[in-house]
Design a protein around this motif. Sequence first.
Motif, PDB file in Angstrom:
ATOM      1  N   THR A  15      -9.366  93.759   9.125  1.00  0.00           N
ATOM      2  CA  THR A  15     -10.450  93.353  10.029  1.00  0.00           C
ATOM      3  C   THR A  15      -9.971  92.475  11.186  1.00  0.00           C
ATOM      4  N   GLY A  16      -8.792  91.868  11.037  1.00  0.00           N
ATOM      5  CA  GLY A  16      -8.313  90.975  12.086  1.00  0.00           C
ATOM      6  C   GLY A  16      -9.038  89.642  12.109  1.00  0.00           C
ATOM      7  N   LYS A  17      -9.685  89.260  10.998  1.00  0.00           N
ATOM      8  CA  LYS A  17     -10.429  88.006  10.930  1.00  0.00           C
ATOM      9  C   LYS A  17      -9.961  87.180   9.736  1.00  0.00           C
ATOM     10  N   GLU A  18     -10.157  85.872   9.837  1.00  0.00           N
ATOM     11  CA  GLU A  18      -9.905  84.996   8.695  1.00  0.00           C
ATOM     12  C   GLU A  18     -11.200  84.894   7.905  1.00  0.00           C
ATOM     13  N   LEU A  19     -11.166  85.268   6.649  1.00  0.00           N
ATOM     14  CA  LEU A  19     -12.379  85.359   5.841  1.00  0.00           C
ATOM     15  C   LEU A  19     -12.508  84.229   4.832  1.00  0.00           C
ATOM     16  N   VAL A  20     -11.393  83.701   4.360  1.00  0.00           N
ATOM     17  CA  VAL A  20     -11.399  82.608   3.397  1.00  0.00           C
ATOM     18  C   VAL A  20     -10.359  81.593   3.833  1.00  0.00           C
ATOM     19  N   ASP A  21     -10.721  80.335   3.784  1.00  0.00           N
ATOM     20  CA  ASP A  21      -9.808  79.274   4.192  1.00  0.00           C
ATOM     21  C   ASP A  21      -8.554  79.287   3.323  1.00  0.00           C
ATOM     22  N   LYS A  57      -4.864  78.799  -1.711  1.00  0.00           N
ATOM     23  CA  LYS A  57      -3.858  78.000  -2.420  1.00  0.00           C
ATOM     24  C   LYS A  57      -4.379  77.534  -3.770  1.00  0.00           C
ATOM     25  N   LEU A  58      -5.658  77.169  -3.813  1.00  0.00           N
ATOM     26  CA  LEU A  58      -6.244  76.737  -5.078  1.00  0.00           C
ATOM     27  C   LEU A  58      -6.249  77.880  -6.091  1.00  0.00           C
ATOM     28  N   MET A  59      -6.651  79.063  -5.653  1.00  0.00           N
ATOM     29  CA  MET A  59      -6.664  80.219  -6.546  1.00  0.00           C
ATOM     30  C   MET A  59      -5.260  80.526  -7.062  1.00  0.00           C
ATOM     31  N   CYS A  60      -4.280  80.481  -6.171  1.00  0.00           N
ATOM     32  CA  CYS A  60      -2.907  80.788  -6.575  1.00  0.00           C
ATOM     33  C   CYS A  60      -2.325  79.690  -7.454  1.00  0.00           C
ATOM     34  N   ARG A  61      -2.730  78.449  -7.224  1.00  0.00           N
ATOM     35  CA  ARG A  61      -2.259  77.365  -8.100  1.00  0.00           C
ATOM     36  C   ARG A  61      -2.814  77.548  -9.509  1.00  0.00           C
ATOM     37  N   ILE A  62      -4.073  77.960  -9.602  1.00  0.00           N
ATOM     38  CA  ILE A  62      -4.671  78.254 -10.911  1.00  0.00           C
ATOM     39  C   ILE A  62      -3.927  79.408 -11.569  1.00  0.00           C
ATOM     40  N   ALA A 106       6.100  82.005 -10.688  1.00  0.00           N
ATOM     41  CA  ALA A 106       5.543  80.776 -11.265  1.00  0.00           C
ATOM     42  C   ALA A 106       6.072  79.545 -10.532  1.00  0.00           C
ATOM     43  N   ILE A 107       7.368  79.548 -10.226  1.00  0.00           N
ATOM     44  CA  ILE A 107       7.961  78.425  -9.482  1.00  0.00           C
ATOM     45  C   ILE A 107       7.359  78.338  -8.080  1.00  0.00           C
ATOM     46  N   LEU A 108       7.231  79.472  -7.409  1.00  0.00           N
ATOM     47  CA  LEU A 108       6.690  79.473  -6.052  1.00  0.00           C
ATOM     48  C   LEU A 108       5.240  79.008  -6.020  1.00  0.00           C
ATOM     49  N   LEU A 109       4.459  79.412  -7.021  1.00  0.00           N
ATOM     50  CA  LEU A 109       3.032  79.079  -7.014  1.00  0.00           C
ATOM     51  C   LEU A 109       2.768  77.639  -7.449  1.00  0.00           C
ATOM     52  N   LEU A 110       3.673  77.054  -8.234  1.00  0.00           N
ATOM     53  CA  LEU A 110       3.444  75.704  -8.740  1.00  0.00           C
ATOM     54  C   LEU A 110       4.117  74.622  -7.896  1.00  0.00           C
ATOM     55  N   PHE A 112       6.455  75.327  -1.534  1.00  0.00           N
ATOM     56  CA  PHE A 112       6.481  76.788  -1.441  1.00  0.00           C
ATOM     57  C   PHE A 112       5.075  77.361  -1.301  1.00  0.00           C
ATOM     58  N   ARG A 113       4.124  76.747  -2.015  1.00  0.00           N
ATOM     59  CA  ARG A 113       2.752  77.256  -1.997  1.00  0.00           C
ATOM     60  C   ARG A 113       2.101  77.072  -0.626  1.00  0.00           C
ATOM     61  N   ASN A 114       2.542  76.082   0.132  1.00  0.00           N
ATOM     62  CA  ASN A 114       1.983  75.856   1.466  1.00  0.00           C
ATOM     63  C   ASN A 114       2.490  76.854   2.491  1.00  0.00           C
ATOM     64  N   ASN A 115       3.508  77.618   2.141  1.00  0.00           N
ATOM     65  CA  ASN A 115       4.038  78.644   3.033  1.00  0.00           C
ATOM     66  C   ASN A 115       3.307  79.961   2.754  1.00  0.00           C
ATOM     67  N   PRO A 116       2.517  80.490   3.712  1.00  0.00           N
ATOM     68  CA  PRO A 116       1.742  81.709   3.447  1.00  0.00           C
ATOM     69  C   PRO A 116       2.593  82.880   2.995  1.00  0.00           C
TER      70      PRO A 116
END
Length: 436
Positions: A247-253, A258-263, A321-325, A329-333
């Motif tokens: 879509t070329g749009k940002e849909l979720v902040d 990051k929160l979902m991936c951290r979980i 697991a290392i990248l997500l925790l 690393f998690r701050n890098n898209p």
Amino acid sequence: MDRALWPEGVERCSFGKFLLWLGFIGIFLAAGAYEAVMILLPDGLARTALDNYFGFGLWITFDLGVIALGAGAFFTGLLKYILDIKELEKIVNLTVIVGFICYSGAMLVLALDVGQPLRSWFGFWHPNVHSMLTEVMFCISCYLLVLTLEFIPNILENRQLNKIPLLHNIAHNFHYVMPLIAGLGAFLSTFHQGSLGGMYGVLFARPYILRDGFFIWPWTFFLFVLSAVASGPCFSVLVVKLMELITGKELVDFKVKKLMCRIGGTMLALYLFFKFADTWAWATDVLPRSGNTWDQMFNDALGYGEWLLWAELVVCGVIPAILLLTPRFRNNPGLLYTAAILNCTGIVINRYVFTVQALAIPVMPFDQWYSYTPNWAEWGPSIMIIAYGFLILSLSYRYLPVFPQETQLNPISAPAAPAPVEAEEVADVEGEPETA
């Protein structure tokens, strides 16, 4: 008329472009539907690469894979409505839609895999109460109903439907009972995820997947639950990213992603701890007691090598697991999405080896290794389910308020107003003498 159906304050592509997109999806739907119809004919299953040795193949691998990846629905709903994590309200609508697609798609695949879907009701009317698959059948059917109930409020919040007082009140009242529905969904999904793994763990004739257990449940019961809740949130994030690219749009902040991936990373680390312990106990205790060795479980020539195990545990397990925790690393898209892809890939590999490799291993003295390669009759319906998912997501994005943050992240620019004229410029213009 089409514009009047859009969610409030958003922009969508022209109806012509949308029809072209639907036509593109329709090509894959039609090709897969043709194969699905052929499968339902009396000799339909003979078209596939399945046989008496490989009763489970691509369809069951696909089925188990999408069910695990769709676990983001029940787990996110549990965290949002039961544990009251407010940030997840920005993505919970999408997780419900993704879960609905995965589970309804899995049911369609199972209808084909049964071969005689008109007799599918036999399992409900004449259940084998000693089989874990009976529990799976009841739970997966009931959970699909729960996902439908969770999806209904979002459908009724369509701008035109919401103007009808009865539908508006129904959608509004659904939100009051949503915690109860989410809790019921978490209960049903947890047990059918676990029973899918437990079914494999009790197959004592299949040394690759036979496991000891805790009371009546083999360890695979708990491992399947943990792997599903580890991959589900990451898969939801990947679906959001794919929709943003299209879509070329940002849909979720990005903070919500990051929160979902951290979980997901936390649950992946927990899963890996028990998975490594399970693999060690299997190799050093269960296999020797069964009269088997480690080397007998693998065959590099046919593609069932040890590399699949290490790809699942290390490349698609420890690394993501290392990248997500790790916050840096998690701050890098780029690293975040890479870790999410690896996480989901590892779960699919797990379901593949449990389904296909376990059947390929010889179990009798006169047996030999067998190889299995799915043909188009199996790939076609699987691709059809993926196209079906794109269709549901496309219609939902265009006509339903799926993303609460979309209007904030993509404000619609108003028409540019004419530039104001400075007072001094007006005075100069008015004071100029007329010229011939």
